[in-house]
Design an enzyme around this catalytic site. Structure first.
Site, short mmCIF file in Angstrom:
data_model
loop_
_atom_site.label_atom_id
_atom_site.label_comp_id
_atom_site.label_asym_id
_atom_site.label_seq_id
_atom_site.Cartn_x
_atom_site.Cartn_y
_atom_site.Cartn_z
N SER A 20 0.81 -1.19 -0.11
CA SER A 20 0.00 -0.07 -0.10
C SER A 20 0.86 1.26 -0.01
O SER A 20 1.93 1.26 -0.64
CB SER A 20 -0.96 -0.02 1.17
OG SER A 20 -2.02 0.98 1.07
N HIS A 58 -4.61 -5.29 -2.12
CA HIS A 58 -5.46 -5.18 -1.12
C HIS A 58 -6.48 -6.21 -1.26
O HIS A 58 -7.74 -6.36 -0.31
CB HIS A 58 -6.19 -3.77 -1.23
CG HIS A 58 -5.25 -2.67 -0.77
ND1 HIS A 58 -4.19 -2.09 -1.83
CD2 HIS A 58 -5.24 -1.92 0.21
CE1 HIS A 58 -3.53 -1.18 -0.97
NE2 HIS A 58 -4.30 -0.97 0.24
N GLU A 108 -0.55 -3.00 -8.42
CA GLU A 108 -1.78 -3.23 -7.64
C GLU A 108 -2.64 -1.88 -7.64
O GLU A 108 -2.14 -0.73 -7.43
CB GLU A 108 -1.79 -4.00 -6.60
CG GLU A 108 -1.22 -3.03 -5.11
CD GLU A 108 -2.05 -2.67 -4.21
OE1 GLU A 108 -3.24 -2.76 -4.36
OE2 GLU A 108 -1.68 -2.22 -3.18
#
Length: 337
Positions: free
Chosen positions: A110, A308, A241
């Protein structure tokens, strides 16, 4: 050459929050995760930033950077493991003393991927894109998540294999506590745009597109210089991502990367599963992937274990990689060379 940190037992872990910390009601998440590490023999040092969260950050930028700098330059700390990501890690980059960093693992994903990619691109130090610390608070970890240890204990000159998960988590259920943190219910299938098997080789780089795209045009995002200085112009395999972007925002970001030279000498791109990727009009995520294939003429795979929608592989930025995606027998090999 890439510098690979190494772990020697007993391992001292530094826990800092260079992006988001935890509100008081969330402290038990971190306490559980620390307990799990300590039960496995790790020594854990926890920074003050972990226990606070105000206005979308754990602490002011200079405070976060000061704590992180202390851990990055501490010879006794072998692994820095943030509790989780957040929103504004990029605020601290100008205060990080990159010249004094001692080679050590930094692990997370992240918003943490901003720090990971910046460290690898500027210093040639391998970094680890994998689970966040609080995701290890369960009594048991699934086999994909648990690979973070085997990957980080891999020595220079060695290689490590990882394989697709059996199932993945469709959505988060923080209030549903079991011995596992994740609730893996959906069948995993790595896919290719061509619907044909692919086999690609290169150096891994990547992270969460939402945040690493903001390194473009800064001193921390010079991919071409990284290729020249640290990997002898070897090709790159990108893994990405998408956390929150709709498909047009993703498309704009990928085009910016292309225009900035990030895809020069690229051998392939891997996209993780995403709960975002919302269509705009009749324009959808497969359209984005197909346009990218046409423009770059490289194989593209998607719905891999990254991001995620856990579990996820532990990708090493800078490591030599080989990716095979077949109907049966898909695998990622990483060599620390």
């Amino acid at each position: 050459m890439i510098t690979y940190p190494s772990l020697k037992t007993p391992v001292k872990v530094g826990v800092a929050a260079p992006s988001a910390g935890l509100h008081i009601k969330q402290h038990f998440y971190l306490e559980q995760a620390i307990y799990r590490l300590q039960a496995k023999g790790y020594e854990v040092i926890v920074g003050n930033t972990c226990w606070t969260q105000y206005k979308a950050k754990s602490a002011p930028a200079k405070t976060r950077a000061e704590e992180l700098n202390l851990m990055l330059t501490d010879d006794t700390i072998q692994l820095i493991f943030p509790p989780w990501g957040g929103e504004l890690l990029i605020e601290i980059l100008e205060y990080i003393d990159f010249e004094k960093i001692k080679p050590k693992w930094v692990l997370g994903y992240s918003d943490t991927s901003v720090l990971l990619l910046a460290m690898t691109l500027t210093k040639g130090i391998a970094t680890a894109h994998g689970p966040n610390l609080i995701e290890l608070r369960g009594e048991v970890s699934d086999s994909t998540t648990a690979m973070w240890e085997e990957v980080l204990f891999t020595n220079q000159g060695e290689e490590v294999m990882q394989y697709p998960s059996e199932k993945y988590q469709e959505y988060w259920q923080h209030d549903y506590e079991t011995e596992y943190v994740f609730h893996l219910t959906e069948q995993t299938k790595w896919k290719t745009i061509s619907n044909e098997p692919i086999y690609v080789k290169g150096r891994f780089l990547g992270g969460c597109i939402d945040v690493i795209r903001h390194l473009i045009g800064t001193p921390y995002g010079d991919v071409l210089q990284f290729q020249k200085k640290f990997i002898n112009n070897e090709p790159i395999i990108w893994y990405f991502e998408n956390c929150q972007m709709n498909v047009t925002d993703l498309r704009r970001s990928l085009l910016q990367m292309k225009l900035a030279g990030w895809f020069t000498n690229c051998n392939g791109i891997l996209f993780g599963r995403s709960a975002a990727n919302e269509p705009v009009d009749d324009y959808n995520i497969i359209d984005v992937y197909m346009e990218l294939v046409e423009e770059l003429n490289v194989p593209i795979a998607y719905d891999i274990d990254c991001g995620h929608m856990p579990p996820q592989l532990t990708f090493i930025n800078g490591a030599y990689g080989e990716v095979r995606i077949y109907n049966s027998g898909s695998a990622v090999k990483q060599k620390f060379i």
